[in-house]
Design a protein around this motif. Structure first.
Motif, PDB file in Angstrom:
ATOM      1  N   ALA A  34      -3.074  -4.039  10.506  1.00  0.00           N
ATOM      2  CA  ALA A  34      -3.083  -2.542  11.188  1.00  0.00           C
ATOM      3  C   ALA A  34      -4.272  -1.613  10.435  1.00  0.00           C
ATOM      4  N   PHE A  35      -4.571  -2.643   8.372  1.00  0.00           N
ATOM      5  CA  PHE A  35      -5.056  -1.629   7.375  1.00  0.00           C
ATOM      6  C   PHE A  35      -6.409  -2.165   7.254  1.00  0.00           C
ATOM      7  N   ASP A  36      -6.806  -1.744   6.223  1.00  0.00           N
ATOM      8  CA  ASP A  36      -7.903  -3.035   5.620  1.00  0.00           C
ATOM      9  C   ASP A  36      -8.722  -1.973   4.507  1.00  0.00           C
ATOM     10  N   LEU A  37      -7.258  -1.089   4.365  1.00  0.00           N
ATOM     11  CA  LEU A  37      -7.353  -0.117   2.920  1.00  0.00           C
ATOM     12  C   LEU A  37      -5.589  -0.434   2.001  1.00  0.00           C
ATOM     13  N   PRO A  38      -5.428  -0.378   1.171  1.00  0.00           N
ATOM     14  CA  PRO A  38      -4.374   0.021   0.648  1.00  0.00           C
ATOM     15  C   PRO A  38      -3.529   0.992   1.331  1.00  0.00           C
ATOM     16  N   LEU A  39      -2.829   1.322   1.565  1.00  0.00           N
ATOM     17  CA  LEU A  39      -1.627   2.209   1.868  1.00  0.00           C
ATOM     18  C   LEU A  39      -0.903   2.884   1.904  1.00  0.00           C
ATOM     19  N   TYR A  40      -0.312   3.703   1.252  1.00  0.00           N
ATOM     20  CA  TYR A  40       1.233   4.124   0.647  1.00  0.00           C
ATOM     21  C   TYR A  40       2.124   5.443   1.706  1.00  0.00           C
ATOM     22  N   VAL A  41       3.333   5.481   1.810  1.00  0.00           N
ATOM     23  CA  VAL A  41       3.939   6.701   3.046  1.00  0.00           C
ATOM     24  C   VAL A  41       4.674   6.699   1.930  1.00  0.00           C
ATOM     25  N   LEU A  42       5.102   7.914   1.720  1.00  0.00           N
ATOM     26  CA  LEU A  42       6.434   7.810   1.153  1.00  0.00           C
ATOM     27  C   LEU A  42       6.965   9.203   2.040  1.00  0.00           C
ATOM     28  N   THR A  43       8.419   8.978   1.996  1.00  0.00           N
ATOM     29  CA  THR A  43       9.667  10.505   3.061  1.00  0.00           C
ATOM     30  C   THR A  43       9.954  10.507   1.558  1.00  0.00           C
ATOM     31  N   MET A  44      10.106  12.031   1.253  1.00  0.00           N
ATOM     32  CA  MET A  44      11.055  12.770   0.232  1.00  0.00           C
ATOM     33  C   MET A  44      12.159  13.517   0.923  1.00  0.00           C
ATOM     34  N   PRO A  45      12.289  13.692  -0.510  1.00  0.00           N
ATOM     35  CA  PRO A  45      13.732  14.246  -0.325  1.00  0.00           C
ATOM     36  C   PRO A  45      14.839  15.002   1.357  1.00  0.00           C
ATOM     37  N   ASP A  46      13.430  16.109   1.470  1.00  0.00           N
ATOM     38  CA  ASP A  46      13.280  16.768   2.153  1.00  0.00           C
ATOM     39  C   ASP A  46      12.885  16.289   3.499  1.00  0.00           C
ATOM     40  N   ARG A  47      12.600  15.279   3.781  1.00  0.00           N
ATOM     41  CA  ARG A  47      12.631  13.815   4.850  1.00  0.00           C
ATOM     42  C   ARG A  47      10.492  13.994   4.886  1.00  0.00           C
ATOM     43  N   SER A  48      10.025  15.090   3.969  1.00  0.00           N
ATOM     44  CA  SER A  48       9.149  15.682   4.607  1.00  0.00           C
ATOM     45  C   SER A  48       8.130  14.191   4.108  1.00  0.00           C
ATOM     46  N   LEU A  49       6.899  13.783   5.010  1.00  0.00           N
ATOM     47  CA  LEU A  49       6.677  12.811   5.263  1.00  0.00           C
ATOM     48  C   LEU A  49       4.551  12.723   4.687  1.00  0.00           C
ATOM     49  N   MET A  50       4.138  11.812   2.813  1.00  0.00           N
ATOM     50  CA  MET A  50       2.627  12.062   2.617  1.00  0.00           C
ATOM     51  C   MET A  50       2.152  10.544   3.019  1.00  0.00           C
ATOM     52  N   SER A  51       1.026  10.720   2.709  1.00  0.00           N
ATOM     53  CA  SER A  51       0.729   9.136   2.824  1.00  0.00           C
ATOM     54  C   SER A  51      -0.686   8.802   2.090  1.00  0.00           C
ATOM     55  N   TYR A  52      -1.105   8.591   1.032  1.00  0.00           N
ATOM     56  CA  TYR A  52      -2.210   8.350   0.540  1.00  0.00           C
ATOM     57  C   TYR A  52      -2.783   6.969   0.367  1.00  0.00           C
ATOM     58  N   ALA A  53      -3.902   6.739   0.030  1.00  0.00           N
ATOM     59  CA  ALA A  53      -5.063   5.693   0.653  1.00  0.00           C
ATOM     60  C   ALA A  53      -6.475   6.245  -0.449  1.00  0.00           C
ATOM     61  N   GLU A  54      -6.860   4.911  -0.391  1.00  0.00           N
ATOM     62  CA  GLU A  54      -7.795   4.794  -1.169  1.00  0.00           C
ATOM     63  C   GLU A  54      -8.993   3.893  -1.278  1.00  0.00           C
TER      64      GLU A  54
END
Length: 210
Positions: free
Chosen positions: A144-164
């Motif tokens: 699915a990906f050609d670059l590194p990817l991070y996905v976080l689930t926070m304590p309030d169940r919100s999501l965020m992603s980090y790619a570079e």
């Protein structure tokens, strides 16, 4: 005209003085609070799973290439140590790691360094709060990906992603953009080797380091 010249120049100097990509410090601050951490990496073992010797070999190579200074290498290693230590917090975050097969096949450092790193991956897979999978080469275009990817689930169940990319990182908080990333990550997990199969691949690679 807007009085930002000095500030922009200072920011530019700060970027040139640091080995940390734009957006990454903000990501790290959130990673240290996340209840679930998902990531995909290719080429090298991701930082959270690196042994000190493996991480040192990576930064030493960057210094030799002139990509960073020795001071910047020390900065990277210090930040990495803090990130790894944060995984030991209570409650422990659930960590899902998908590694492209290149991560376990590409030798970094000498055979002793690589063997210890592969042992570290096996130990990681045995933890109760982790899942390790390898996206094998034969996944081909289904990866699915050609670059590194991070996905976080926070304590309030919100999501965020980090790619570079090679020069810039981007932290995304908008659900409309993060959810497709999470969906693609789940698809990658489904296509990748199971944890049992992945550990077998790691052990196979480990034999080649003798």
């Amino acid at each position: 005209m807007f009085g930002t010249g000095d500030r922009l120049e200072r920011q530019g100097q700060a970027v040139r003085r640091t080995a940390i990509l734009e957006g990454f410090p903000e990501y790290v601050s959130n990673e240290g609070r996340a209840t679930e951490i998902r990531f995909f990496e290719l080429g090298i073992v991701p930082g959270l799973l690196q042994t000190p010797e493996y991480a040192s070999a990576i930064t030493t190579g960057a210094v030799r290439r002139g990509a960073i200074t020795e001071q910047q290498a020390d900065e990277r290693l210090a930040l990495l140590a803090k990130r790894q230590a944060s995984l030991e917090r209570i409650p422990t975050p659930q960590v899902y790691a998908v590694l492209d097969e290149s991560c376990i096949r590409r030798q970094v450092g000498d055979s002793r360094v690589m063997a210890a790193q592969l042992d570290r991956l096996v130990a990681f897979a045995e933890l109760p709060s982790t899942v390790l999978q390898v996206a094998s080469y034969d996944l081909g275009e289904r990866r699915a990906f050609d670059l590194p990817l991070y996905v976080l689930t926070m304590p309030d169940r919100s999501l965020m992603s980090y790619a570079e990319s090679a020069h810039k990182g981007h932290l995304e908080r908008e659900t409309a953009f993060v959810m497709p990333m999470l969906t693609a990550y789940h698809q990658l997990q489904a296509e990748s080797c199971s944890q049992v199969e992945s550990v077998a691949l790691v052990n196979q690679a480990r034999k080649g380091t003798r």
